[in-house]
Design an enzyme around this catalytic site. Structure first.
Site, PDB file in Angstrom:
ATOM      1  N   GLY A 194     -11.755 -16.784  -7.461  1.00  0.00           N
ATOM      2  CA  GLY A 194     -11.186 -17.490  -6.476  1.00  0.00           C
ATOM      3  C   GLY A 194     -10.020 -18.650  -7.153  1.00  0.00           C
ATOM      4  CB  CYS A 236      -6.334   6.641  15.160  1.00  0.00           C
ATOM      5  SG  CYS A 236      -4.717   7.597  14.528  1.00  0.00           S
ATOM      6  CB  CYS A 277      -4.489   8.849   9.333  1.00  0.00           C
ATOM      7  SG  CYS A 277      -4.277   9.313  11.111  1.00  0.00           S
TER       8      CYS A 277
END
Lengths: 287, 256, 362
Positions: free
Chosen positions: A33, A242, A273
């Site tokens: 970080g 979707c 997808c």
């Protein structure tokens, strides 16, 4: 872009520069970080178009790697194509659009839906690495705030959001705290992706070229999205499945489909997808 | 009793010019010390050295910390000093704009110190902020308004609330009533006196206004050209000034 | 039926082909040669070399041709090329006192050793379009004169003899290298000057102008402006001494600025400095003014909050390659961030607006 492969070193950058970047990456991994300053080079693509990510990718790629580039979740958007072509030409590495086959994935603004595994590296393109920048424009001051862990201001911003809107009105680049120490900007990923940052099996590297910073999350790092006890962080997305693959768990793009304001929602992760469609899943708008 | 703050030999120079020279004093818990002098007398330089905004060229500022007892804040690490700055210490600027975030609501301004020390419950933070607005006589309905919409007196009271919300043990004030109308000053002084009493605050107040120290300070230091020319109990110094400069200062206020 | 957008790769290839055609323009008009650009658009070449940080007139001219005359794009091409070049070493600092001056003027002294040389300047041209240039006009030979021998002393040295100007003591500390190390604050003067010499000319000009108009005013006089060529020398370890490896044309500007004195310094003149590749005098003067404005802290002056006094603001925004890249990146797809904002705005409207809509309806 026409260039001869042999006119440039493997993956464009010279070895000395790559060593310098690797040192910054290792330091970043050692202090999760923390933003490590590095001498970003001028790349043959504009600042702000992924030069930080490209330099980090160039420094970690080996000839045996398989490389994937996504921009906004898609492999086929122009800038993703451009960066993928760049490494095909300068490094000759194999490329793929399939998340699980890739060893190095460079991304702009998304984390793939499919969980990443050990041995993979996810490289983020970062425009503004400083999570405090829009609260305090001075680099000298923000560095001090990080080193002294003075993060009250960050919560003031969240407080103001709730006071004004009733919600935390930050929807992307949602700040996180890493291992209870550094507040970090996860790059402009939608906050939907924030929960994937923590405890991830893959190495996550963040490169900001123009701002000359590299930071990192080693595998299985604790990453917590900032919030209040009584206004907890919520990873949100459009409340639809979707239209193509019917997925209910993926981040969706809204697509306008006619002049009458008709719209549908589609996975922003094109590989995810397509994979689902190939496996026989169908959404309501699929042919 | 251990002094809350023990100041020894604080000196600050600007090139050949003296900011303040060899200032020493002790401040005990619950005590309010006034520092008076005309502008350029070094009182603000001294305050900034004491509060850690400026590094003195010589001297010690020993603060009795909660955890480790007396520690010299001049040589303390910056993180430790900044931690003091947002917990046990508070600083009220003359100009409220220097001490407030003008782009942040009143509630956010008061809540910042709470969040800086780890408060993470929005409801609690807001409740405390609202409570403090009440204590400095700002209507609770203004909690979401920005200080830009506040009058000068309200801004100053908001700054005080923002500073006192974490219950600091020592408050530095730099001309807290400066730049305000006389009637507004009176109300603010009244408020400050109440808070100092109720919370048992220790404070160091720099001012050129003797009425302020008369009302608030237990003890007084008179400064001139960077040096302390007289010190003592407030009433003693004001009613029977020994040093010629103090006499001048007191007589000039009497003429007003 | 919806089909996700495809064909990014072909779109890019076609766009590049079209771009190449547009760059060439009407093929009935003769193609511009790199040598023509180098010789006849020299000031553009100079700017590209200066802001590209690479002294190579041919490459700069090529970049201008490739960039269709877009100078920032040309600078970008040069920078991207420069970064791949191996670094053999560093030159010895150039000695501008030994400059063979084409131009040398002082606004502070009417006459001075070495003389004033007006040189090839636009200064006193009347800005009337010269329609003869639309035809291929022959240029009459300019009169010449033997150059005066020997070094040309710096004007500031004359002031120095009287102790009227701050000293600029020699410092042999190797300067940091902006192109090899990240820019970090606070930046010392060497680093600031390095950033300014490659800074965008327009940005530097605007900042310098702002100081003249009162945003951090410092009363600059052009003590001296000189343009000319200087030899570049490099130490060759095997030889043990420095040899001349070439020559560069530079513009150097030294301003003399009023200074009332501070807590530590007596009243005296102070310096602003500009040094830029090529004949680039607007940039060099601007650089000197901004350099001087940035020195407020070391001179013990007040920070009046002027943009030109703010090193972090100036240095982080002066690089046009960084600026243009980030500015133009907002053309890239932001579907994902935009989508999350869409959802947020809808949610906020639902929460906030529902009651009001209700009221409006009633």
């Amino acid at each position: 872009m026409t260039m001869q492969n042999d006119a440039y070193n493997f993956a464009y950058l010279d070895e000395q520069t790559k060593r310098m970047i690797r040192r910054a990456i290792l330091k970043g991994l050692a202090i999760p970080g923390y933003q490590v300053p590095f001498a970003s080079r001028e790349m043959p693509m504009p600042y702000g178009w992924g030069t930080g990510g490209v330099q980090v990718s160039a420094a970690v790629l080996t000839p045996e790697d398989t490389f994937k580039v996504i921009d906004q979740g898609a492999d086929d958007t122009t800038n993703a194509v451009s960066i993928r072509t760049f490494f095909e030409r300068t490094a000759g590495v194999a490329t793929t659009t399939t998340t699980r086959n890739a060893t190095v994935i460079q991304t702009r603004h998304r984390i793939p839906e499919e969980p990443l595994t050990e041995g993979q590296i996810l490289v983020y393109q970062v425009p503004i690495p400083e999570p405090l920048r829009f609260l305090e424009p001075r680099e000298s001051e923000t560095r001090k705030m990080h080193s002294l862990e003075e993060y009250g201001l960050m919560h003031v911003k969240l407080y103001e959001d709730i006071a004004r809107h009733g919600h935390i009105a930050t929807s992307y680049a949602y700040p996180v705290k890493v291992e209870g120490r550094y507040v970090m900007d996860p790059s402009p990923i939608p906050k939907f992706d924030n929960p994937k940052l923590g405890n991830m099996a893959a190495i996550q590297l963040f490169g900001a070229g123009r701002e000359q910073r590299i930071y990192a999350l080693p595998p299985y790092t604790q990453v917590v999205s900032l919030d209040f006890e009584d206004h907890p962080f919520v990873a949100s997305k459009a409340d639809h499945p979707c239209g193509m693959c019917g997925a209910e768990d993926s981040y969706l793009d809204e697509v306008i489909i006619d002049d009458a304001g008709g719209r549908m929602f589609v996975c922003s992760d094109t590989d995810y997808c397509e994979g689902r469609q190939t496996a026989g899943h169908k959404g309501k708008d699929a042919a | 009793m251990t002094p809350l703050l023990s100041v020894q030999g604080i000196t600050k120079r600007y090139g050949h010019h003296i900011g303040c020279a060899d200032v020493s004093f002790d401040l005990y818990p619950g005590e309010v010390m006034g520092i008076v002098g005309e502008s350029g007398s070094g009182k603000s330089t001294l305050l900034n050295c004491l509060a850690g905004h400026m590094t003195p060229d010589a001297g010690q500022v020993v603060f009795d910390t909660r955890a480790d007892g007396p520690r010299d804040t001049v040589t303390m690490s910056e993180p430790a000093r900044r931690m003091l700055g947002r917990t046990d210490w508070a600083f009220v600027h003359q100009n409220a704009r220097d001490g407030l975030r003008m782009g942040v609501s009143a509630g956010g301004n008061v809540g910042e110190r709470l969040m800086a020390v780890g408060a993470r419950n929005y409801g609690d933070i807001r409740a405390q902020a609202t409570d403090w607005l009440g204590r400095v006589e700002i209507d609770a309905t203004r909690v979401d308004d920005r200080p830009t919409t506040f009058s000068g007196g309200m801004q100053q009271r908001l700054q005080i609330a923002r500073n006192l919300v974490t219950g600091p043990r020592l408050v530095f004030m730099d001309e807290p009533t400066g730049g305000l109308d006389v009637s507004v000053q009176a109300r603010l002084l009244d408020l400050l006196r109440g808070l100092v009493r109720d919370m048992g605050l220790s404070a160091i107040i720099v001012t050129h206004d003797l009425a302020v120290v008369r009302l608030l300070a237990d003890r007084l230091m008179v400064m001139k050209s960077g040096h302390v020319v007289e010190a003592g109990l407030t009433d003693q110094v004001l009613d029977d000034p020994q040093h010629a400069y103090s006499q001048l200062l007191v007589s000039s206020v009497l003429q007003v | 039926m919806y089909v996700a957008v495809k064909g990014g790769e072909r779109a890019i290839e076609n766009a590049h082909a079209w771009l190449a055609e547009e760059r060439r323009g009407d093929t009935g008009v003769a193609e511009l040669s790199v040598a023509q650009i180098r010789e006849q658009l020299k000031l553009a070449v100079n700017r590209v070399m200066a802001e590209g940080s690479l002294y190579d007139p041919d490459l700069a001219a090529l970049a201008i041709k490739q960039a269709r005359g877009d100078l920032i794009e040309a600078i970008f091409l040069v920078r991207a090329y420069r970064t791949t070049l191996p670094r053999f070493g560093s030159s010895v600092p150039v000695h501008t006192g030994a400059m063979s001056c084409d131009r040398r003027i002082s606004a502070t002294f009417k006459d001075l050793p070495g003389g004033q040389v007006l040189g090839p300047t636009f200064d006193y041209t009347h800005r009337l379009l010269d329609f003869k240039l639309m035809a291929d006009g022959q240029v009459p030979q300019a009169p010449t004169r033997e150059a005066a021998p020997g070094d040309v002393p710096h004007v500031t040295e004359f002031l120095n003899q009287e102790g009227l100007i701050e000293l600029a003591p020699q410092d042999d500390t190797p300067p940091p290298d902006l192109t090899r190390e990240p820019l970090e604050m606070p930046a010392d003067r060497a680093l600031r000057l390095q950033a300014l010499t490659r800074a965008d000319e327009g940005f530097t000009l605007g900042l310098a102008y702002s100081t003249q108009r009162g945003y951090g005013r410092n009363h600059a006089f052009v003590g001296e402006l000189r343009i000319g060529s200087v030899p570049v020398e490099m130490e060759i370890p095997e030889l043990g001494f420095a040899i001349e490896i070439g020559e560069v044309t530079l513009t150097e500007c030294e301003t003399v600025n009023q200074f009332k004195g501070s807590k530590t310094e007596p009243p005296q003149f102070t310096r602003g400095y500009g040094l830029v590749f090529g004949q680039t005098e607007r940039k060099a003067i601007s650089m000197a003014l901004v350099d001087r404005a940035l020195r407020w802290e070391e001179l013990g002056e007040d920070n009046v909050g002027a943009p030109a006094q703010d090193a972090e603001f100036v240095l982080y925004h002066a690089d046009n390659i960084q600026a243009t890249g980030f500015l133009e990146h907002i053309k890239l797809p932001h579907y994902v961030d935009f989508q999350s904002e869409l959802e947020l705005v809808r949610k906020l409207r639902r929460a906030a607006g529902a009651d009001q809509l209700q009221e409006a309806a009633e």
